[in-house]
Design an enzyme around this catalytic site. Structure first.
Site, PDB file in Angstrom:
ATOM      1  N   HIS A 214     -58.407  10.761  30.364  1.00  0.00           N
ATOM      2  CA  HIS A 214     -57.444  11.138  31.533  1.00  0.00           C
ATOM      3  C   HIS A 214     -56.625  12.465  31.663  1.00  0.00           C
ATOM      4  CE1 HIS A 214     -57.589  12.629  35.644  1.00  0.00           C
ATOM      5  NE2 HIS A 214     -56.364  12.176  35.706  1.00  0.00           N
TER       6      HIS A 214
ATOM      7  N   CYS B 133     -63.728  11.472  34.596  1.00  0.00           N
ATOM      8  CA  CYS B 133     -63.120  10.521  34.265  1.00  0.00           C
ATOM      9  C   CYS B 133     -64.546   9.420  34.364  1.00  0.00           C
ATOM     10  CB  CYS B 133     -62.018   9.617  34.633  1.00  0.00           C
ATOM     11  SG  CYS B 133     -60.947   9.418  34.479  1.00  0.00           S
TER      12      CYS B 133
ATOM     13  N   CYS C 275     -61.645  10.230  40.067  1.00  0.00           N
ATOM     14  CA  CYS C 275     -61.957  11.577  39.333  1.00  0.00           C
ATOM     15  C   CYS C 275     -63.206  11.286  38.522  1.00  0.00           C
ATOM     16  CB  CYS C 275     -60.673  11.285  38.412  1.00  0.00           C
ATOM     17  SG  CYS C 275     -61.062  12.507  36.990  1.00  0.00           S
TER      18      CYS C 275
ATOM     19  N   HIS D 279     -64.624  25.289  29.612  1.00  0.00           N
ATOM     20  CA  HIS D 279     -65.850  26.231  30.286  1.00  0.00           C
ATOM     21  C   HIS D 279     -66.386  26.211  29.359  1.00  0.00           C
ATOM     22  CE1 HIS D 279     -65.806  25.463  34.556  1.00  0.00           C
ATOM     23  NE2 HIS D 279     -63.814  25.576  34.427  1.00  0.00           N
TER      24      HIS D 279
ATOM     25  N   ASP E 169     -72.694  21.898  33.675  1.00  0.00           N
ATOM     26  CA  ASP E 169     -71.728  22.086  34.821  1.00  0.00           C
ATOM     27  C   ASP E 169     -72.820  22.129  35.769  1.00  0.00           C
ATOM     28  OD1 ASP E 169     -68.802  23.652  35.604  1.00  0.00           O
ATOM     29  OD2 ASP E 169     -70.432  24.117  37.166  1.00  0.00           O
TER      30      ASP E 169
ATOM     31  N   GLY F 276     -57.488  28.413  39.909  1.00  0.00           N
ATOM     32  CA  GLY F 276     -58.874  28.344  40.281  1.00  0.00           C
ATOM     33  C   GLY F 276     -59.351  26.937  39.195  1.00  0.00           C
TER      34      GLY F 276
ATOM     35  N   HIS G  27     -60.347  20.596  30.981  1.00  0.00           N
ATOM     36  CA  HIS G  27     -61.799  20.542  30.713  1.00  0.00           C
ATOM     37  C   HIS G  27     -62.100  22.351  30.077  1.00  0.00           C
ATOM     38  CE1 HIS G  27     -61.724  21.624  35.144  1.00  0.00           C
ATOM     39  NE2 HIS G  27     -62.334  22.207  34.646  1.00  0.00           N
TER      40      HIS G  27
ATOM     41  N   HIS H 108     -59.041  17.615  36.074  1.00  0.00           N
ATOM     42  CA  HIS H 108     -59.149  16.731  34.704  1.00  0.00           C
ATOM     43  C   HIS H 108     -59.470  17.418  33.535  1.00  0.00           C
ATOM     44  CE1 HIS H 108     -61.493  12.910  32.364  1.00  0.00           C
ATOM     45  NE2 HIS H 108     -61.422  14.012  31.345  1.00  0.00           N
TER      46      HIS H 108
END
Ligand code: 5GP
Ligand code: ZN
Length: 114
Positions: free
Chosen positions: A48, A9, A6, A104, A32, A95, A102, A100
């Site tokens: 995770h 991770c 991952c 945005h 990003d 999408g 997250h 893991h």
């Protein structure tokens, strides 16, 4: 511990590089790699968890901390006044590509779809 392959991770543990903008014992935020806006940051838990769907009531504190971190980072990066967007893609058809969890954070100019 999450899956050994991952990428988030690996970033959380410092084993893979990232341009970090925030870190504490439970959370990391970093730029990003393929930004969809002039400022595009990802906020992730170090622990995770694949998607938002897997979170449990006892994770409310962690989720609250991540949510409250977004305006702090927005302020630090100077994108508050013009406005910023917060996105959580959950599942393949929404999408999500990295499984893991997250969040945005996008702003600072034109924002593309994430
Ligand atoms: P998703 O589509 O899963 O919501 O978003 C995953 C995001 O992670 C994408 O915007 C993608 O550019 C970003 N990403 C994927 N791999 C890496 C990486 O190795 N480093 C960084 N900094 N971002 C990544
Ligand atoms: Zn992970």
């Amino acid at each position: 511990m999450g899956p050994a392959d991952c990428i988030f991770c690996l970033i959380a543990s410092g084993s893979a590089p990232a341009k970090k903008v925030y870190e504490d014992d439970k959370i990391v935020a970093f730029h990003d790699i393929h930004p969809k806006a002039p400022v595009h940051v990802l906020v992730i838990p170090k622990k995770h968890v694949a998607t938002l769907t897997e979170y449990l009531p006892e994770d409310a504190d962690l989720l609250g901390k991540m949510m409250l971190l977004l305006p702090q980072i927005a302020k630090t990066l100077g994108i508050t006044a013009r406005g910023y967007k917060v996105v959580i893609n959950t599942g393949k058809e929404a999408g999500q590509v990295v499984f893991h969890f997250h969040i945005h954070l996008l702003g600072g100019g034109t924002i593309e779809e994430v």
